[in-house]
Design an enzyme around this catalytic site. Structure first.
Site, mmCIF file in Angstrom:
data_model
loop_
_atom_site.group_PDB
_atom_site.id
_atom_site.type_symbol
_atom_site.label_atom_id
_atom_site.label_comp_id
_atom_site.label_asym_id
_atom_site.label_seq_id
_atom_site.Cartn_x
_atom_site.Cartn_y
_atom_site.Cartn_z
ATOM 1 N N SER A 22 0.812 -1.227 0.000
ATOM 2 C CA SER A 22 0.000 0.000 0.000
ATOM 3 C C SER A 22 0.846 1.278 0.000
ATOM 4 C CB SER A 22 -0.960 -0.006 1.190
ATOM 5 O OG SER A 22 -1.868 -1.066 1.048
ATOM 6 N N LYS A 71 -9.949 -5.293 10.752
ATOM 7 C CA LYS A 71 -11.073 -4.804 9.926
ATOM 8 C C LYS A 71 -12.413 -4.836 10.659
ATOM 9 C CE LYS A 71 -9.026 -5.858 5.455
ATOM 10 N NZ LYS A 71 -9.182 -6.456 4.130
ATOM 11 N N LYS A 158 -19.152 -22.285 8.694
ATOM 12 C CA LYS A 158 -18.859 -20.879 8.347
ATOM 13 C C LYS A 158 -19.504 -20.515 7.014
ATOM 14 C CE LYS A 158 -14.298 -20.629 10.461
ATOM 15 N NZ LYS A 158 -12.907 -20.325 10.113
ATOM 16 N N TYR A 218 -2.515 -13.449 -4.226
ATOM 17 C CA TYR A 218 -1.647 -12.787 -5.209
ATOM 18 C C TYR A 218 -0.160 -13.048 -5.000
ATOM 19 C CZ TYR A 218 -1.261 -9.017 -1.718
ATOM 20 O OH TYR A 218 -1.058 -8.291 -0.575
#
Ligand code: NAP
Length: 272
Positions: A22, A71, A158, A218
């Protein structure tokens, strides 16, 4: 002598933060638009979110990215959640609106935007995995109007919980390879560099050239899932696309400006 004096401060909180791309993306963006701002990495241990949020409120910090494991916990210290953050049920972006700290989520856009050119073709989608990234993936797929969405996960409960919450269908883990899908999204950690690198999350026998495969992993770029999908002639989308699109949307929220997607990709691929 020209001395760079940043007037705005941004950063990312998470733990661990060693590998984050980032700062590279956003500092490049500031320099592209000649914005006097800097973006830093702020490693924040679990349990330290409250004190970070006090700092965010009291120091001149203009915005922040929030990543694993904060988060959800960060949501307790935010003044207002956007509709996107509410639908995902998690926050990955903080910014100011007047004197209010806003909590938004750009991860769903990270999933939906790379798929947008293909979405007319996608009627039936399978999401593999039911962790944090899966919540953004479901919202992303629903944003595109994909109605028939199945979710499967090693721990079935889940997947069943998310299926109920988002009104989609749970599929048995052992049966995930039994039918054809127009789109398969991997949101598990299978295929990630390390001990899971050689484990394919999907059984590909029933997939063909009409299947789109989007691997959110990724690192490495060419996961085992992507490699096998290519041998089947599937269209593939690499996990870096999610990173790029969630980042471009954060940059737009903070600055009102857009970044060139191709240049951003080029920059990040060098780093990867
Ligand atoms: P998470 O909340 O820890 O969820 C991990 C998921 O992987 C769970 O569904 C888990 O299943 C499954 N899993 C782990 N080990 C497994 C195994 N041995 N066999 C089968 N399933 C297994 O993680 P997350 O935040 O959702 O992230 C998941 C992946 O998405 C990571 O690889 C991450 O790098 C990637 N990601 C990419 C981006 C991007 O920008 N491209 C953004 C976010 C995340 P159980 O529930 O059964 O444990």
């Amino acid at each position: 002598m020209n001395v760079f004096k940043p007037e705005k401060l941004f950063g990312i909180i998470g733990h661990p933060l060693g590998h984050t791309m980032s700062p590279l993306l956003h500092n490049w963006g500031f320099s592209e638009h000649k914005i006097p701002a800097v973006y830093m990495a702020w490693p924040t241990e679990p349990g330290k979110v409250e004190s970070f949020m006090q700092t965010f409120r009291n120091l001149p910090i203009s915005g922040a990215s929030v990543t694993i494991p904060h988060k959800l916990s960060v949501m307790d210290y935010i003044d207002q959640l956007t509709e996107r953050a509410k639908s995902v049920g998690a926050v990955n972006t903080l910014y100011w609106k007047g004197d209010k700290i806003m909590g938004d989520n750009t991860d769903a856009a990270g999933v939906s935007e790379p798929l947008r050119p293909y979405c007319d073709h996608v009627k039936k989608a399978l999401l593999i995995g039911a962790g944090g990234a899966a919540r953004a993936a479901i919202t992303g797929l629903q944003t595109l109007g994909i109605e028939e969405i199945y979710i499967t996960n090693r721990t079935a409960s889940k997947a069943e919980d998310l299926a109920e919450e988002f009104k989609i269908s749970a599929l048995d883990w052992e049966a995930r390879g039994d039918q054809h899908f127009d789109l398969i999204v991997n949101s598990t950690s299978l295929g990630m560099s390390g001990k899971f690198q050689e484990i394919n999350p999907m059984i590909m026998d029933n997939q063909d050239t009409n299947t789109i495969v989007y691997d959110l992993v990724y690192n490495p770029m060419e996961t085992i899932f992507i490699k096998e999908a290519k041998t089947k002639g599937c269209t593939v989308i690499h996990g870096i696309e999610m990173f790029i699109h969630q980042g471009l949307e954060q940059f737009r929220l903070w600055t009102g400006k857009r970044l060139d997607e191709d240049k951003a990709r080029e920059l990040l691929l060098v780093q990867l």
